[in-house]
Scaffold this motif. Sequence first.
Motif, PDB file in Angstrom:
ATOM      1  N   ILE A  92       0.867  -1.192   0.000  1.00 31.11           N
ATOM      2  CA  ILE A  92       0.000   0.000   0.000  1.00 31.11           C
ATOM      3  C   ILE A  92       0.897   1.233   0.000  1.00 31.11           C
ATOM      4  N   ASP A  93       0.645   2.139  -0.952  1.00 27.46           N
ATOM      5  CA  ASP A  93       1.373   3.401  -1.015  1.00 27.46           C
ATOM      6  C   ASP A  93       0.625   4.432  -0.175  1.00 27.46           C
ATOM      7  N   LEU A  94       1.127   4.677   1.032  1.00 26.55           N
ATOM      8  CA  LEU A  94       0.417   5.581   1.957  1.00 26.55           C
ATOM      9  C   LEU A  94       0.259   6.980   1.379  1.00 26.55           C
ATOM     10  N   ASP A  95       1.207   7.396   0.514  1.00 16.93           N
ATOM     11  CA  ASP A  95       1.108   8.726  -0.090  1.00 16.93           C
ATOM     12  C   ASP A  95      -0.059   8.826  -1.078  1.00 16.93           C
ATOM     13  N   ALA A  96      -0.560   7.678  -1.510  1.00 18.65           N
ATOM     14  CA  ALA A  96      -1.663   7.693  -2.482  1.00 18.65           C
ATOM     15  C   ALA A  96      -3.030   7.759  -1.817  1.00 18.65           C
ATOM     16  N   LEU A  97      -3.087   7.574  -0.483  1.00 24.11           N
ATOM     17  CA  LEU A  97      -4.393   7.563   0.190  1.00 24.11           C
ATOM     18  C   LEU A  97      -5.124   8.874  -0.048  1.00 24.11           C
ATOM     19  N   PRO A  98      -6.372   8.810  -0.460  1.00 24.17           N
ATOM     20  CA  PRO A  98      -7.135  10.030  -0.755  1.00 24.17           C
ATOM     21  C   PRO A  98      -7.765  10.609   0.508  1.00 24.17           C
ATOM     22  N   LEU A 127     -19.781   7.989 -11.903  1.00 22.98           N
ATOM     23  CA  LEU A 127     -20.677   7.857 -10.744  1.00 22.98           C
ATOM     24  C   LEU A 127     -20.505   8.992  -9.732  1.00 22.98           C
ATOM     25  N   GLY A 128     -19.565   9.897 -10.024  1.00 24.27           N
ATOM     26  CA  GLY A 128     -19.494  11.118  -9.210  1.00 24.27           C
ATOM     27  C   GLY A 128     -18.715  10.994  -7.914  1.00 24.27           C
ATOM     28  N   ILE A 129     -18.147   9.849  -7.647  1.00 28.41           N
ATOM     29  CA  ILE A 129     -17.385   9.639  -6.409  1.00 28.41           C
ATOM     30  C   ILE A 129     -15.945   9.326  -6.809  1.00 28.41           C
ATOM     31  N   PRO A 130     -14.956   9.987  -6.180  1.00 28.52           N
ATOM     32  CA  PRO A 130     -13.572   9.662  -6.545  1.00 28.52           C
ATOM     33  C   PRO A 130     -13.248   8.212  -6.212  1.00 28.52           C
ATOM     34  N   PHE A 131     -12.384   7.622  -7.011  1.00 29.09           N
ATOM     35  CA  PHE A 131     -11.863   6.285  -6.672  1.00 29.09           C
ATOM     36  C   PHE A 131     -10.378   6.326  -6.973  1.00 29.09           C
ATOM     37  N   THR A 132      -9.618   5.691  -6.106  1.00 32.84           N
ATOM     38  CA  THR A 132      -8.174   5.893  -6.113  1.00 32.84           C
ATOM     39  C   THR A 132      -7.442   4.568  -6.019  1.00 32.84           C
ATOM     40  N   CYS A 133      -6.421   4.431  -6.848  1.00 32.06           N
ATOM     41  CA  CYS A 133      -5.550   3.264  -6.748  1.00 32.06           C
ATOM     42  C   CYS A 133      -4.544   3.505  -5.619  1.00 32.06           C
ATOM     43  N   ILE A 134      -4.537   2.636  -4.634  1.00 29.49           N
ATOM     44  CA  ILE A 134      -3.682   2.861  -3.456  1.00 29.49           C
ATOM     45  C   ILE A 134      -2.596   1.800  -3.301  1.00 29.49           C
ATOM     46  N   GLY A 135      -2.534   0.855  -4.220  1.00 28.10           N
ATOM     47  CA  GLY A 135      -1.488  -0.152  -4.076  1.00 28.10           C
ATOM     48  C   GLY A 135      -1.712  -1.334  -4.994  1.00 28.10           C
ATOM     49  N   GLY A 164       3.375 -10.554   2.685  1.00 28.48           N
ATOM     50  CA  GLY A 164       2.519  -9.950   3.706  1.00 28.48           C
ATOM     51  C   GLY A 164       1.949  -8.614   3.271  1.00 28.48           C
ATOM     52  N   LEU A 165       1.515  -7.835   4.242  1.00 26.69           N
ATOM     53  CA  LEU A 165       0.964  -6.505   3.960  1.00 26.69           C
ATOM     54  C   LEU A 165       2.033  -5.462   4.270  1.00 26.69           C
ATOM     55  N   GLN A 166       2.501  -4.775   3.214  1.00 27.94           N
ATOM     56  CA  GLN A 166       3.573  -3.786   3.372  1.00 27.94           C
ATOM     57  C   GLN A 166       3.067  -2.380   3.085  1.00 27.94           C
ATOM     58  N   PHE A 167       3.660  -1.415   3.780  1.00 30.18           N
ATOM     59  CA  PHE A 167       3.297  -0.020   3.564  1.00 30.18           C
ATOM     60  C   PHE A 167       4.514   0.757   3.076  1.00 30.18           C
ATOM     61  N   LEU A 168       4.297   1.625   2.096  1.00 29.26           N
ATOM     62  CA  LEU A 168       5.366   2.467   1.560  1.00 29.26           C
ATOM     63  C   LEU A 168       5.039   3.935   1.837  1.00 29.26           C
ATOM     64  N   GLN A 169       6.074   4.676   2.225  1.00 27.32           N
ATOM     65  CA  GLN A 169       5.922   6.125   2.371  1.00 27.32           C
ATOM     66  C   GLN A 169       7.166   6.750   1.754  1.00 27.32           C
ATOM     67  N   ASN A 170       6.962   7.747   0.887  1.00 30.26           N
ATOM     68  CA  ASN A 170       8.079   8.313   0.113  1.00 30.26           C
ATOM     69  C   ASN A 170       8.871   7.222  -0.589  1.00 30.26           C
ATOM     70  N   GLY A 171       8.160   6.199  -1.026  1.00 26.19           N
ATOM     71  CA  GLY A 171       8.796   5.122  -1.775  1.00 26.19           C
ATOM     72  C   GLY A 171       9.546   4.112  -0.928  1.00 26.19           C
TER      73      GLY A 171
END
Lengths: 325, 325
Positions: free
Chosen positions: B234-240, B286-294, B302-309
């Motif tokens: 998951i790219d934390l910087d991409a979270l809307p 549909l009028g609602i944003p949708f965002t690719c987050i990872g 496992g489940l990994q998180f990225l911040q600033n890459g």
Amino acid sequence: MACGEFSLIARYFDRVSSSRRDVETGIGDDCALLTIAEKQVLAISTDTLVSGIHFLPDIDPRDLGYKALAVNLSDLAAMGADPAWLTLAITLPEVDESWLEAFSDSLFEQLDYYDMQLIGGDTTRGPLAMTLGIHGLVPAGRALKRSGARPGDWIYVTGTPGDSAAGLAILQDRLAVKEATHSAYLKKRHLRPTPRILHGQALRDLASSAIDLSDGLISDLGHILKASECGARIDLDALPYSTALKENVSAERALQWALSGGEDYELCFTVPEMNRGALDVAIGNLGIPFTCIGQVGPESEGLQFLQNGKPVTLDLKGYDHFAPL
Amino acid sequence: MACGEFSLIARYFDRVSSSRRDVETGIGDDCALLTIAEKQVLAISTDTLVSGIHFLPDIDPRDLGYKALAVNLSDLAAMGADPAWLTLAITLPEVDESWLEAFSDSLFEQLDYYDMQLIGGDTTRGPLAMTLGIHGLVPAGRALKRSGARPGDWIYVTGTPGDSAAGLAILQDRLAVKEATHSAYLKKRHLRPTPRILHGQALRDLASSAIDLSDGLISDLGHILKASECGARIDLDALPYSTALKENVSAERALQWALSGGEDYELCFTVPEMNRGALDVAIGNLGIPFTCIGQVGPESEGLQFLQNGKPVTLDLKGYDHFAPL
């Protein structure tokens, strides 16, 4: 990931002991996915049981696991439906593992017996209560509704209503019953009522209407009469009593409990004259007495009671959670 | 006959404002009877809402009537199902007519909006709580399950998670938001979340898995990964984030609420690379944003998180009713 709630659910309720072919996805997704065979109609009912209102707070969790399902199965029986799937939403004050094990063992024993599958639910913290959603299937056009009774139809009841109220009175020390077998029988009728599934299925093509006795005969028969826009005459002398009830309470008390005690989960149903012979064959071999207690009449005559062949007036109310006591 | 409970139910919940053709028998018999069209699969979900746990005790009954249904509709949305029928088991401490009127008006307004029908339920006395059983229909083979994600699929989220947690904090006086429009927006996201039914339907042939965000992104995405036997980055910087959230809480708090605040009822879903273009067309209008987050990865990662890459370690738990706080 989250642990407490989900591992609790997983451990006690996520069992795959019975796996029905019509369950495409069971517990573990946002919804369960179910397939339904052609020419089958889905029957759905929901009941809530709250501690202290619908069961005694100190009830054995095995009895509770049994009764919670039986009460809901009784609604399917009253429609002539075949049991299929259950949802269970349970609110628990705490995570008591021995309680959960006893409750869920008993519940799954009954689910297996009826070839049912638990397909979903919810577990929350709060005062002990549960809501069951029961799903059954019935061949299209053959469900037993409340609205089909017609003047002239005969009114029947299975078993011996009133026993459950007596069992509750024993459990609450309001009634003393000396003979152990009588006491055990009456308590069992309260704690472990038998849903009349087989009777419901056998009645599909014979009864014109049916209901299960949850609130008491007067109240529940009243629902049939209202939905069918009919009246009825009930012969109080024909009411069937168990030996255990007759020998331990007054005739007046037995009558009151039979008519308005509630929680018997017997079936009350109406049968047209021409089906009475077939009825005797169809449910005569199921091992439970069934008794003709009266006849449907026109709506204008209301609900009448006869004793010794003469009309009598009764002042009895059905069990009602919100009615003033 | 019994009066209190039944007239109460009749008055507020036995409305025929919406009458679906697939409801053969609705409220008023032992079971509801429903017919299901060929090649449709039944989707069933159950949720309990307890006062003080799932909603604030002083909640406006109109908001409660809305949210109780929305929370359940969200489960149908996550399966890509069309809403159909509702059962409502409600436990009330007292009969408060103005409360019941406001609650039921709001509930039926939403039922009508979604062409749903209330087909049964139960009313009991006790601490305020309710269990809803929701039933939807989805074309056979096209339901969105949690188990279909594959390494390489892209992870999306609708809307701006975290807003609901901020709204709850405002309602509980834990967060002060000066600008009235921001405060109103955040409170509304908590009290009146929009079930993403249209998104779910549009995603049927595009997403490989889906879930709704009830417990928080980490916890809920975790369910997809577990069911699909995958890991994810998951790219934390991409979270809307909504403007209202960004401008009123710290970046750290916004991140925490977006990942584990819960109750957003947005959809999290995975889409294979080849469907990304079609996705933009299908839900772009549909009028609602949708965002690719990872992106989904192998289970071993496992489940990994990225911040600033760069990989970062987070200590956040999903919302769990029984987990120690």
